[in-house]
Design an enzyme around this catalytic site. Structure first.
Site, PDB file in Angstrom:
ATOM      1  N   ARG A  51      12.692 -22.721 -30.892  1.00  0.00           N
ATOM      2  CA  ARG A  51      12.078 -21.425 -30.632  1.00  0.00           C
ATOM      3  C   ARG A  51      12.450 -20.980 -29.221  1.00  0.00           C
ATOM      4  O   ARG A  51      13.003 -21.760 -28.442  1.00  0.00           O
ATOM      5  CB  ARG A  51      10.552 -21.488 -30.804  1.00  0.00           C
ATOM      6  CG  ARG A  51       9.947 -22.684 -30.059  1.00  0.00           C
ATOM      7  CD  ARG A  51       8.622 -22.433 -29.454  1.00  0.00           C
ATOM      8  NE  ARG A  51       8.628 -21.385 -28.476  1.00  0.00           N
ATOM      9  CZ  ARG A  51       9.002 -21.536 -27.201  1.00  0.00           C
ATOM     10  NH1 ARG A  51       9.431 -22.700 -26.733  1.00  0.00           N
ATOM     11  NH2 ARG A  51       8.955 -20.512 -26.358  1.00  0.00           N
ATOM     12  N   GLY A  52      12.099 -19.716 -28.916  1.00  0.00           N
ATOM     13  CA  GLY A  52      12.495 -19.156 -27.621  1.00  0.00           C
ATOM     14  C   GLY A  52      13.837 -18.459 -27.819  1.00  0.00           C
ATOM     15  O   GLY A  52      14.755 -19.015 -28.446  1.00  0.00           O
ATOM     16  N   ALA A  53      13.939 -17.234 -27.292  1.00  0.00           N
ATOM     17  CA  ALA A  53      15.084 -16.384 -27.623  1.00  0.00           C
ATOM     18  C   ALA A  53      16.457 -17.039 -27.348  1.00  0.00           C
ATOM     19  O   ALA A  53      17.295 -17.110 -28.259  1.00  0.00           O
ATOM     20  CB  ALA A  53      14.948 -15.046 -26.894  1.00  0.00           C
ATOM     21  N   ARG A  96      14.852 -14.972 -37.899  1.00  0.00           N
ATOM     22  CA  ARG A  96      13.711 -14.339 -37.211  1.00  0.00           C
ATOM     23  C   ARG A  96      14.202 -12.966 -36.727  1.00  0.00           C
ATOM     24  O   ARG A  96      15.347 -12.853 -36.275  1.00  0.00           O
ATOM     25  CB  ARG A  96      13.217 -15.188 -36.022  1.00  0.00           C
ATOM     26  CG  ARG A  96      12.542 -16.482 -36.458  1.00  0.00           C
ATOM     27  CD  ARG A  96      11.918 -17.213 -35.275  1.00  0.00           C
ATOM     28  NE  ARG A  96      10.671 -16.597 -34.835  1.00  0.00           N
ATOM     29  CZ  ARG A  96      10.013 -16.985 -33.742  1.00  0.00           C
ATOM     30  NH1 ARG A  96      10.501 -17.946 -32.964  1.00  0.00           N
ATOM     31  NH2 ARG A  96       8.870 -16.413 -33.409  1.00  0.00           N
ATOM     32  N   GLN A 202       2.135 -21.843 -27.233  1.00  0.00           N
ATOM     33  CA  GLN A 202       3.336 -22.301 -26.514  1.00  0.00           C
ATOM     34  C   GLN A 202       3.042 -22.558 -25.039  1.00  0.00           C
ATOM     35  O   GLN A 202       3.648 -23.426 -24.417  1.00  0.00           O
ATOM     36  CB  GLN A 202       4.459 -21.256 -26.629  1.00  0.00           C
ATOM     37  CG  GLN A 202       5.063 -21.120 -28.010  1.00  0.00           C
ATOM     38  CD  GLN A 202       4.398 -20.013 -28.801  1.00  0.00           C
ATOM     39  OE1 GLN A 202       3.206 -19.745 -28.640  1.00  0.00           O
ATOM     40  NE2 GLN A 202       5.140 -19.370 -29.667  1.00  0.00           N
ATOM     41  N   ASP A 243      12.243 -11.346 -25.478  1.00  0.00           N
ATOM     42  CA  ASP A 243      12.942 -11.553 -26.753  1.00  0.00           C
ATOM     43  C   ASP A 243      13.938 -10.445 -27.043  1.00  0.00           C
ATOM     44  O   ASP A 243      14.937 -10.656 -27.732  1.00  0.00           O
ATOM     45  CB  ASP A 243      11.940 -11.686 -27.893  1.00  0.00           C
ATOM     46  CG  ASP A 243      11.250 -13.033 -27.809  1.00  0.00           C
ATOM     47  OD1 ASP A 243      10.268 -13.143 -27.055  1.00  0.00           O
ATOM     48  OD2 ASP A 243      11.748 -13.977 -28.437  1.00  0.00           O
ATOM     49  N   ASN A 253       8.169  -9.297 -25.925  1.00  0.00           N
ATOM     50  CA  ASN A 253       7.960 -10.717 -25.625  1.00  0.00           C
ATOM     51  C   ASN A 253       6.734 -11.156 -26.419  1.00  0.00           C
ATOM     52  O   ASN A 253       6.109 -10.363 -27.130  1.00  0.00           O
ATOM     53  CB  ASN A 253       7.787 -10.931 -24.107  1.00  0.00           C
ATOM     54  CG  ASN A 253       7.844 -12.405 -23.727  1.00  0.00           C
ATOM     55  OD1 ASN A 253       8.764 -13.128 -24.127  1.00  0.00           O
ATOM     56  ND2 ASN A 253       6.862 -12.882 -22.988  1.00  0.00           N
ATOM     57  N   LYS A 254       6.388 -12.402 -26.292  1.00  0.00           N
ATOM     58  CA  LYS A 254       5.288 -12.973 -27.071  1.00  0.00           C
ATOM     59  C   LYS A 254       4.037 -12.109 -27.022  1.00  0.00           C
ATOM     60  O   LYS A 254       3.676 -11.583 -25.969  1.00  0.00           O
ATOM     61  CB  LYS A 254       5.002 -14.385 -26.532  1.00  0.00           C
ATOM     62  CG  LYS A 254       3.910 -15.170 -27.218  1.00  0.00           C
ATOM     63  CD  LYS A 254       4.068 -15.256 -28.704  1.00  0.00           C
ATOM     64  CE  LYS A 254       5.399 -15.814 -29.162  1.00  0.00           C
ATOM     65  NZ  LYS A 254       5.674 -15.532 -30.612  1.00  0.00           N
TER      66      LYS A 254
END
Ligand code: MRU
Length: 360
Positions: A51-53, A96, A202, A243, A253-254
């Site tokens: 995970r994470g861009a 995603r 996270q 992201d 972003n998140k």
């Protein structure tokens, strides 16, 4: 080089497969998994094993190599191979929807597939080389982001971050946490406030682990607490990852990042986004065009497999939000810190760095 960074590589190509930290298990277990097929990679991205861009960008590039290896075994003509692989690449890019790095990295692989003059095994080799190149570049880029970002961290600063934009969201070092790492190397009196980041936690699970392993003083707070600490003057700046960034600087972003940005504006706390240029999607004018991933209700209704609410309650679970560019003090990239007017500063940097001007 920090302890944590020297030990951990989030994702790495090994021989003919991709090896990655299973982030669904962190912090209970620190385990590597070997991803050996394209479909396994698609699932690893979707279920957030990786995970994470920037990390899912590299994962997507590796995923295309895995599909290429599989198709190379199928006795196809070169044309059939290329057609089938381009379809698989498009499928991989859809694992995603929000982080543009995934589409960006897959697009780089597609350019190789389309432009290669090699035979099937040559194409597989070229894709593999490019996957490894993207891996290496990611860490170098993050260190540059870290060094530019460290210049705007005040001495002894308390830095708030949301989600995890660290080594585990990238191949290594991190973007927002790269800024923290570079600043800490110069000034060990800085400290971090980490938002828990519901629903997937996270911040609690990953950011606190990364930072404490590096000996960086870290305080975990829940998502609703940021305004309280800003009002008390206990936060000097915010640094988050991204992201996808639109051509006008609007930043996905998140989920929860937007709330932090509004609070930062209200309390006059500088709010920085740290991201590589590959996170900027110049093909979209504003954040309104960013597709926001909707995730499962169970992520909200359950914690560690235990239900925490009335079983039948309605749930909506968007994975990301978009922070309007007006709330962003600067976007820290590997080419320096972009400042408002972002439409202009983004256009300028893309014009200068022509190799990155591929858009989507
Ligand atoms: O859903 P996730 O965990 O993949 O979301 C991650 C984030 O929102 C990060 O802040 C972003 O990808 C930047 S990572 C350097």
């Amino acid at each position: 080089m920090s302890e944590f960074h020297s030990k951990i590589k989030t994702i790495e190509w090994v021989d003919n497969y991709s090896k990655m930290v299973d982030q669904t298990l962190v912090p209970y277990e620190f385990k590597y998994v070997n991803i050996k097929t394209g479909d396994e990679m698609f699932d690893a991205i979707k279920t957030m094993i990786v995970r994470g861009a920037p990390a899912i960008g590299v994962a997507g590039a590796h995923g295309v190599v895995l599909y290429a290896q599989e198709l190379a075994e199928e006795n196809l003509s070169r044309d059939e191979f290329v057609r089938a692989l381009l379809e698989k690449a498009d499928y991989m890019a859809g694992a995603r929807p929000t982080a543009v790095n995934l589409m960006w990295a897959v697009k780089k692989q597609k350019e190789i597939i389309k432009n290669s003059k090699s035979d099937i095994s040559g194409i597989v080799e070229e894709l593999k080389e490019n996957g490894i190149k993207l891996e290496k570049e990611d860490v170098e880029i993050n260190k540059k982001i870290g060094d530019y970002g460290a210049e705007v961290v005040p001495r002894g600063a308390s830095i708030l971050t949301h989600c995890n934009a660290g080594a585990l969201a990238t191949v290594g070092y991190g973007t927002a946490l790269g800024v923290v790492r570079s600043a800490f190397a110069k000034d060990p009196t800085i400290q971090v406030f980490a938002d828990e980041t519901r629903p997937r936690q996270q911040g609690a699970r990953i950011t606190t682990l990364e930072l404490t392993m590096d000996g960086i003083p870290t305080t975990l707070i829940t998502d609703g607490m940021c305004s309280y600490f800003m009002k008390k003057g206990m936060i000097d700046m915010v640094v988050v990852g991204a992201d996808r960034i639109a051509a006008n600087g609007d930043t996905a972003n998140k989920i929860g990042t937007y709330t932090v940005a509004i609070s930062a504006k209200y309390h006059n706390v500088p709010f920085y986004v740290a991201a590589p240029l590959s996170t900027i999607d110049t093909s979209i004018k504003t954040g309104d065009e960013i597709v926001i991933e909707e995730r499962s209700r169970e992520e909200v209704t359950h914690i560690n497999g235990k239900i925490i609410c009335a079983p039948e309650v309605n749930v909506i679970n968007p994975g990301f939000d978009v922070t309007p560019h007006e709330l962003i003090t600067g976007i820290i990239t590997e080419k320096g810190i972009l400042r408002p007017d972002y439409r202009k500063s983004i256009a300028d940097v893309f014009e200068k760095e022509c190799a990155l001007c591929t858009g989507l």
